[in-house]
Design a protein around this motif. Structure first.
Motif, PDB file in Angstrom:
ATOM      1  N   ILE A   1       0.826  -1.199   0.000  1.00  0.00           N
ATOM      2  CA  ILE A   1       0.000   0.000   0.000  1.00  0.00           C
ATOM      3  C   ILE A   1       0.872   1.266   0.000  1.00  0.00           C
TER       4      ILE A   1
ATOM      5  N   ALA B   1      -1.708   9.505  -9.063  1.00  0.00           N
ATOM      6  CA  ALA B   1      -2.047   8.463 -10.025  1.00  0.00           C
ATOM      7  C   ALA B   1      -3.557   8.290  -9.936  1.00  0.00           C
ATOM      8  N   ALA B   2      -4.138   7.668 -10.929  1.00  0.00           N
ATOM      9  CA  ALA B   2      -5.589   7.523 -10.917  1.00  0.00           C
ATOM     10  C   ALA B   2      -5.997   6.100 -11.230  1.00  0.00           C
ATOM     11  N   THR B   3      -7.001   5.607 -10.531  1.00  0.00           N
ATOM     12  CA  THR B   3      -7.517   4.281 -10.826  1.00  0.00           C
ATOM     13  C   THR B   3      -8.626   4.359 -11.880  1.00  0.00           C
ATOM     14  N   HIS B   4      -9.226   5.538 -12.041  1.00  0.00           N
ATOM     15  CA  HIS B   4     -10.377   5.706 -12.926  1.00  0.00           C
ATOM     16  C   HIS B   4     -11.474   4.717 -12.572  1.00  0.00           C
ATOM     17  N   LEU B   5     -11.568   4.409 -11.294  1.00  0.00           N
ATOM     18  CA  LEU B   5     -12.597   3.498 -10.818  1.00  0.00           C
ATOM     19  C   LEU B   5     -13.953   4.161 -10.977  1.00  0.00           C
ATOM     20  N   THR B   6     -14.965   3.371 -11.286  1.00  0.00           N
ATOM     21  CA  THR B   6     -16.309   3.900 -11.416  1.00  0.00           C
ATOM     22  C   THR B   6     -16.758   4.566 -10.117  1.00  0.00           C
ATOM     23  N   THR B   7     -17.704   5.491 -10.233  1.00  0.00           N
ATOM     24  CA  THR B   7     -18.236   6.126  -9.031  1.00  0.00           C
ATOM     25  C   THR B   7     -19.566   5.489  -8.637  1.00  0.00           C
TER      26      THR B   7
ATOM     27  N   ALA C   1       5.039   6.813  -4.202  1.00  0.00           N
ATOM     28  CA  ALA C   1       5.421   7.083  -5.588  1.00  0.00           C
ATOM     29  C   ALA C   1       4.399   7.980  -6.264  1.00  0.00           C
ATOM     30  N   ALA C   2       3.123   7.700  -6.019  1.00  0.00           N
ATOM     31  CA  ALA C   2       2.067   8.493  -6.636  1.00  0.00           C
ATOM     32  C   ALA C   2       2.124   9.937  -6.166  1.00  0.00           C
TER      33      ALA C   2
ATOM     34  N   ALA D   1       4.262   1.895  -0.651  1.00  0.00           N
ATOM     35  CA  ALA D   1       5.224   2.206  -1.717  1.00  0.00           C
ATOM     36  C   ALA D   1       4.569   2.905  -2.918  1.00  0.00           C
ATOM     37  N   PRO D   2       3.496   2.352  -3.478  1.00  0.00           N
ATOM     38  CA  PRO D   2       2.863   3.068  -4.591  1.00  0.00           C
ATOM     39  C   PRO D   2       2.230   4.392  -4.158  1.00  0.00           C
ATOM     40  N   ALA D   3       1.742   4.443  -2.911  1.00  0.00           N
ATOM     41  CA  ALA D   3       1.165   5.700  -2.424  1.00  0.00           C
ATOM     42  C   ALA D   3       2.230   6.791  -2.412  1.00  0.00           C
TER      43      ALA D   3
END
Lengths: 148, 127
Positions: free
Chosen positions: B46, B59-65, B52-53, B48-50
């Motif tokens: 969780i 960064a974006a997941t473009h997850l649906t809302t 980096a972002a 490391a990418p946080a």
């Protein structure tokens, strides 16, 4: 301590790899799963690329195990892969694939994106945990064995 | 990087880097004995990418809302991966790379299921 360091190192590299590769981008994932539509094969190279170091690692692990050696931190190396295709494997994979297709997140990326995925990312992770809890009550024989 | 991480888990500690199993073992208690290393792995996964972002401006997941969609998808992923005893990292990367029949079959099935789902959602106008 060594074991925990290895876990931290692996988790960090894995997380960064998921971010960099696009696995945390649900648009990319949907394109990759759109096998019957407008297919974007890019993530196939990600998965395929990941398999190369893993395949080498498996060969090394097998050789070490045959020589009765352990993992670097002294842990036992895994034995041969379990054989046998059973109903839980297939049924579970159908459900998992459906969920992955629906939102575009699988377990690794779901966690890797928690730091930047917002409240909706947290909702997905919470639902995923709930689903895992639910799995304990699903009466399939494979679930009754204490897992590795 | 994904493959290297898996190799580190395997040769470093003798562990198979399957996220659904790492998390699932904590959820059902079977991983109680190895809880510390599981938690450390998850934390690093969780953080490391946080980091980096945030360093690279997000960064974006473009997850649906669509909350119902998210909840349903999460439930299916959690339920399905535990029943199948593996996911993309476990069955897919770690499994196929050792020519595990279970890994190969699981991967083909979940990719197909994903494909059918995406196609169905398009046809229904959800996507």
């Amino acid at each position: 301590m060594l074991r925990l360091s290895i876990a931290a190192l692996a988790g960090a590299i894995f997380g960064l790899g998921l971010l960099v590769s696009g696995m945390t981008d649900t648009t990319k994932v949907r394109g990759w799963l759109d096998v019957f539509g407008d297919w974007d094969p890019t993530l196939a190279f990600v998965m395929g690329g990941a398999m190369l170091p893993m395949a080498v690692a498996w060969r090394v692990a097998a050789a070490r195990r045959a020589a009765r050696l352990t993992a670097f931190d002294g842990g036992d190396l895994p034995g041969p892969a379990p054989r046998g295709i059973d109903t839980p494997l297939v049924a579970g994979s159908v459900l998992f694939g459906a969920g992955w297709g629906l939102a575009g997140l699988c377990p690794g990326p779901a966690l890797a994106s928690l730091g930047f995925g917002g409240a909706t990312g947290l909702l997905f992770a919470a639902a995923m945990l709930a689903g895992m809890v639910l799995a304990r009550y699903v009466n399939l024989s494979a679930n009754r064995t204490a897992g590795a | 990087m994904i493959g290297v991480a898996g190799a580190i888990c395997l040769l470093g500690s003798g562990r198979i880097m399957g996220v659904s199993g790492i998390v699932g073992g904590l959820v059902d208690g079977t991983g109680r004995r190895t809880a510390a290393e599981r938690l450390v792995f998850i934390a690093a996964l969780i953080v490391a990418p946080a980091a980096a972002a945030s360093l690279t401006g997000g960064a974006a997941t473009h997850l649906t809302t669509n909350l119902a969609q998210i909840a349903a998808a999460g439930l299916l992923v959690g339920l399905g991966t535990r029943i199948a005893r593996g996911c993309t990292s476990g069955h897919g990367v770690c499994g196929i790379s050792r020519l595990s029949l279970r890994g190969i079959v699981a991967t083909l099935v979940y990719i197909l299921a994903g494909g059918v789902t995406v196609a169905a959602m398009r046809a229904l106008g959800v996507f």
